[in-house]
Write an enzyme that holds these catalytic residues in place. Structure first.
Site, PDB file in Angstrom:
ATOM      1  N   GLU A   1      35.753  31.260  43.477  1.00 50.34           N
ATOM      2  CA  GLU A   1      35.235  30.656  42.246  1.00 50.34           C
ATOM      3  C   GLU A   1      33.709  30.736  42.210  1.00 50.34           C
ATOM      4  OE1 GLU A   1      37.229  30.024  39.868  1.00 50.34           O
ATOM      5  OE2 GLU A   1      36.202  28.645  38.512  1.00 50.34           O
TER       6      GLU A   1
ATOM      7  N   HIS B   1      33.467  35.624  33.596  1.00 49.02           N
ATOM      8  CA  HIS B   1      34.067  34.835  34.683  1.00 49.02           C
ATOM      9  C   HIS B   1      35.082  35.675  35.472  1.00 49.02           C
ATOM     10  CE1 HIS B   1      35.580  31.001  36.514  1.00 49.02           C
ATOM     11  NE2 HIS B   1      36.701  31.704  36.598  1.00 49.02           N
ATOM     12  N   GLU B   2      36.031  36.263  34.752  1.00 52.93           N
ATOM     13  CA  GLU B   2      37.073  37.040  35.439  1.00 52.93           C
ATOM     14  C   GLU B   2      36.476  38.286  36.103  1.00 52.93           C
ATOM     15  OE1 GLU B   2      39.694  35.491  35.981  1.00 52.93           O
ATOM     16  OE2 GLU B   2      39.582  33.994  34.375  1.00 52.93           O
TER      17      GLU B   2
ATOM     18  N   HIS C   1      35.306  37.350  39.496  1.00 53.08           N
ATOM     19  CA  HIS C   1      36.407  37.364  40.475  1.00 53.08           C
ATOM     20  C   HIS C   1      36.730  38.805  40.896  1.00 53.08           C
ATOM     21  CE1 HIS C   1      37.577  33.154  40.562  1.00 53.08           C
ATOM     22  NE2 HIS C   1      37.788  33.083  39.260  1.00 53.08           N
TER      23      HIS C   1
HETATM   24 CO    CO Z   1      38.135  31.259  38.176  1.00 51.53          CO
END
Ligand code: CO
Length: 501
Positions: free
Chosen positions: A295, A265-266, A269
């Site tokens: 996101e 997830h990170e 980003h």
């Molecule tokens: Co996020």
């Protein structure tokens, strides 16, 4: 180049240098700073915040902005330069509508409210937090009045997180999403399929987890020469420059999917931040479009890639090799089902792909009604709990598992929640388009190759910075405006197979 504009751009770079310095200090605070450093660090950050504020409100800067705006309006600037002026003008105009006393009061109330929220959550007692939330809601309604809005005061608040989006648009897509999710979740709950999360329980050496997570981040394209992966209490990503975008995670010795998913997830980003055009550093052309689009990048990698069977076709044999005690007797199929188990739960951040958006829709409905004056703060626990029953068929046992679970309201972040679901919807829409452009995508992922997907995201999303609005970017990249169809199709296809529907 127009000389006024180039002076203006230099000022933007100066401002960005200060912001990046503050971000680096904040990163250090959460990752490495010793406990006694917290007082001096707060003083350092507050000093820099003052310097930053002075630069932004300085006569010199505002004059250069106004002159650049006039140049843009008269057609003297390029398209890219005009987009820079447009976005800075937008931010500054909003700020100028908020009197200094208002800004100070909001900062004061929210910094107290954060500590009260921490205490109230620990004591599971909403009534402790309620007086502060009342003040915050009143201030946020005033902010909306000061900033101005067309239809709903909530529009003015969303705007900080999702520029150009409106309550009406968001309510429409989230309404469609809710209409799809509720009956689909009921079908899953009635399924007799054997999908067990416990299949992936075990003991996982933290040092080995670190190595594995770093391998995954690298393999999907994270540039470790332009970033780092460290440990913090709550996983996050931050960026000082496209050439230095950091990520963190936490490790649980009893669980491995949490850290892998968190890192993916990170990384999503950070891949966005690393893909912004470095030569535009300091300007909106090197900034993310919106929270929803940011996101979308993290959720695309976390879920559409990182919870897919193609992804694990490549990574599972490696994982099994590292953790033979936990996975020696678990087939890829059982593992894949386990990491995609759907189970209604109280906490949003722990929710699976199917139920997650129901948590967000619940918050969106509540905070919109709160800001539009349709519900009072004292009613929140009752309304929250009845919606949890309605959406997820759960009885909330106490406020810490209910209305007090998220930090957002305590810092005044009303209007933030819907961007999580917009991110999910954008991610599915982008991924469906990328898949059409890369017919062999699944085969590539199953071989551990993610380069053509990243390239598609770089070219269609990352490289544009804030040149387009989120809505225009999506239309340009996918040919359609944001809708819930792609997400619904993705969920239906994937979970009909897993749950044998
Ligand atoms: Co996020």
């Amino acid at each position: 180049m127009n000389t006024t504009f180039s002076e203006f751009q230099q000022k933007l770079v100066d401002i960005a240098q200060l912001k990046s310095a503050m971000a680096a200090l904040n990163w250090d605070k959460d990752v490495f700073m010793p406990p006694k450093g917290s007082g001096p660090r707060a003083a350092m950050l507050s000093y820099l915040a003052g310097e930053l504020h002075e630069k932004v409100v300085s006569r010199e800067f505002l004059d250069l902005l106004r002159e650049s705006k006039a140049a843009a309006d008269s057609g003297a600037l390029s398209e890219g330069e005009s987009a820079i002026v447009r976005e800075v003008w937008r931010d500054v105009s909003r700020e100028e509508k908020l009197p200094v006393e208002f800004v100070k009061e909001l900062a004061q109330v929210t910094s107290e409210a954060y500590l009260v929220w921490v205490d109230a959550r620990q004591k599971k007692e909403f009534t402790l937090f309620a007086p502060y939330l009342k003040k915050i809601v009143a201030l946020k309604r005033r902010e909306a009045d000061l900033v101005g809005f067309k239809q709903s005061p909530y529009d003015a608040l969303i705007d900080t997180f999702e520029p150009y989006a409106t309550t009406e648009e968001i309510a429409a897509v989230l309404g469609d999403l809710r209409n799809f999710l509720t009956p689909f979740l009921a079908k899953i709950r009635n399924s007799k399929a054997n999908v067990r999360r416990e299949a992936i329980a075990g003991d996982f050496d933290v040092e080995k987890q670190k190595v594995f997570c770093a391998l995954v981040a690298k393999k999907i394209g994270y540039d470790f020469d332009a970033g780092r992966l460290d440990v913090s209490a709550h996983p996050f990503s931050t960026s000082f420059h496209p050439q230095d975008s950091r990520i963190t995670t936490r490790y649980n010795p009893k669980e491995i999917i949490e850290s892998i998913s968190g890192v993916v997830h990170e990384t999503g980003h950070a891949l966005y931040e690393q893909g912004l055009p470095a030569k535009q550093f300091g300007t909106p052309l090197a900034e993310a479009v919106s929270h929803g689009i940011h996101e979308s990048q993290s959720r695309l990698w976390e879920n559409l890639v990182g919870r897919s069977s193609a992804f694990w076709t490549y990574f599972y044999p490696l994982l099994r090799n590292e953790f033979p005690a936990a996975f020696g007797n678990v087939s890829l199929e059982t593992f894949y089902r386990a990491i995609n188990a759907v189970e209604p739960s109280f906490i949003r951040v722990e929710a699976d792909e199917v139920t997650y958006n129901l948590h967000v829709i619940l918050r969106f409905e509540i905070e919109r009604a709160m800001i539009e004056g349709d519900i009072a703060v004292d009613e929140l626990p009752r309304i929250w709990n009845s919606k949890m029953k309605e959406f997820l068929m759960l009885d909330v046992p106490d406020d810490s598992l209910g209305v007090l679970q998220d930090v957002h309201w305590s810092f005044g972040g009303i209007g933030y929640f819907p961007t999580y679901s917009l991110g999910n919807l954008y991610s599915a829409q982008f991924f469906a388009t990328a898949r059409r452009a890369i017919p062999a995508l699944d085969e590539e992922m199953a071989r551990g190759e993610f380069g053509s997907l990243l390239k598609w995201l770089r070219e269609n999303i990352h490289v544009h910075g804030k040149f387009y609005s989120a809505q225009d970017l999506a239309k340009r990249a996918t040919g359609e405006k944001l809708n819930s169809k792609y997400f619904s199709e993705y969920i239906t296809r994937k979970y009909s197979e897993i749950y044998e529907l």
